[in-house]
Design an enzyme around this catalytic site. Sequence first.
Site, PDB file in Angstrom:
ATOM      1  CB  ILE B  11      -0.926  -0.688  -4.893  1.00  0.00           C
ATOM      2  CG1 ILE B  11      -2.099  -0.847  -5.869  1.00  0.00           C
ATOM      3  CG2 ILE B  11       0.362  -0.565  -5.676  1.00  0.00           C
ATOM      4  CD1 ILE B  11      -3.444  -0.612  -5.246  1.00  0.00           C
ATOM      5  NE  ARG B  34      14.364   0.697  -3.811  1.00  0.00           N
ATOM      6  CZ  ARG B  34      14.195   1.968  -3.462  1.00  0.00           C
ATOM      7  NH1 ARG B  34      15.252   2.713  -3.215  1.00  0.00           N
ATOM      8  NH2 ARG B  34      12.993   2.500  -3.372  1.00  0.00           N
ATOM      9  CE  LYS B  87      -4.189   6.355  -9.577  1.00  0.00           C
ATOM     10  NZ  LYS B  87      -4.536   6.668  -8.210  1.00  0.00           N
ATOM     11  CG  ASP B 165      -2.378   8.930  -5.780  1.00  0.00           C
ATOM     12  OD1 ASP B 165      -1.478   8.517  -6.527  1.00  0.00           O
ATOM     13  OD2 ASP B 165      -3.079   8.166  -5.077  1.00  0.00           O
TER      14      ASP B 165
END
Lengths: 303, 303
Positions: B11, B34, B87, B165
Amino acid sequence: MKIALVGIGKIARDQHVPALEASPDWELAATVSRHGTVEGVESFTAPAAMLDARPDIGTVSLCLPPLPRYAVAEAVLRAGRHLMLEKPPGATLAEVHALCDLADRQGVTIYATWHSRMAMAVAAAKDWLAGKTVREGRITWREDVRKWHPGQDWIFAAGGMGVFDPGINALSILTEILPEPVRLLAADLDFPANRQAPIAARLRFSRGVEADFDFRQEGPQTWDMEFQTDAGRMALRMGGNRLEIDGRHRQGADDIMGEYPALYARMARLVSDGKSDTDLAPMVLVADAFTLGRRNTVADFQF
Amino acid sequence: MKIALVGIGKIARDQHVPALEASPDWELAATVSRHGTVEGVESFTAPAAMLDARPDIGTVSLCLPPLPRYAVAEAVLRAGRHLMLEKPPGATLAEVHALCDLADRQGVTIYATWHSRMAMAVAAAKDWLAGKTVREGRITWREDVRKWHPGQDWIFAAGGMGVFDPGINALSILTEILPEPVRLLAADLDFPANRQAPIAARLRFSRGVEADFDFRQEGPQTWDMEFQTDAGRMALRMGGNRLEIDGRHRQGADDIMGEYPALYARMARLVSDGKSDTDLAPMVLVADAFTLGRRNTVADFQF
């Protein structure tokens, strides 16, 4: 002040009616219930009929299960009456937010009660914890659903909350006494294969706090919380009624009869002051547990 | 203004980085991830290292999954930086309440974003509904989890939200455009036997609004909502991007590229004005669905 009681079942007879009869603030002026009545008090079977017939009654207290409660609560507020709600204040957070907004627009009092916060030693426990750092906490809330909710299938239906019906009492004390709020980190929920609400739950919160809720405890019942702080150990036993510091009894006794009189005294003050009290923190933690929890299937449960 | 982006995954690459590169308000000054980096931008692997090394960066935007997000969000606020959240803003309501309180104490901005509210036709839909009475509504939000979340097992773990989701995007539009809020009345949640989050859900709200969420839709994807009002029919299609009134196309196109630039423009205004925006209404409806919902077990799901 005149008050009406809606829902004349076990909790109304055991707690609300005696508390109101002993209250210097309130006169129980009407009841609404499909079957139950209180001797010497005018009774109705529908809330709308009572609200229409008794404009002199300014406050209504609801002792209904969460699912059917909203429609009655909304009617009470729309009729411009003050509203007192048994715990939990609704079946969903959104509906309680809606009731709070409506009460605000109507200029009336709304009180979402948490009777366990009125237990004898809760205020002393809160005072003792103030300014201390909680390093660990352990809540054990184990009771026998067959004893406290005999045959009440609604408690295991979807939305009936299951073991969170008593567990939310523990969470109402926890959120009252801790100097800093906790967050839920993880949860395990045990659903009987034939039911839609959990019969047991294990919760892990921030600040090292854990909770063990179980609805299957026969024999002695357990409503205890223990905290390790930077300045000693505190235990709150018997549902908030007995305080121990470092293993020594400090305050309280094994008595829950003072909780409901204290709720009605607080409601009288709120109405007089034109204020409301709607702390949803215990309900938020339950919603978080359902959202975050792992679901385990366990043996069927029959009453 | 300088901003850091934490979590360089799908995203971030698809939406956040292009939005920031095109923004007149923001300079992407650091990343924390990471593994991921952005060419030409200083990169860190730990949030604390970035916060220490770059006191010149006043704002941090998080694109991490909900479960690991809280610790980073808390560190950002404690370091006195403004915070922007993908979100849903957290894994639990209690943790988002805690972040809001902390931001308030620190005197910094917190913005819980809902990107779907920035879709092209949402504002026009809200304007059209204003003052009208909704009689019925039908939300259909069906997409292919294998396409949008390939191999992302976390989405079906406890707390991963499953079909909520994407479903929370629909709820973020619903709670934005309706003239009056809705309450959840009932829910059915379908859990794959081998997963801890639902793959489909059917929700029934007040005001005649229903929602059908499904994560198993192959072929064309559906992100539609239709409302019957006292003054005609409205449809909002393509995830809020296309508005139809009484069957005729009124506004918008099939385009979602404007949502993230609009989020960053709003964040710039909030920071400049010293304000915050943390509307949790969509998240409350999801928590209510988990609390109230019937759980059905359906076939195993494998990516």
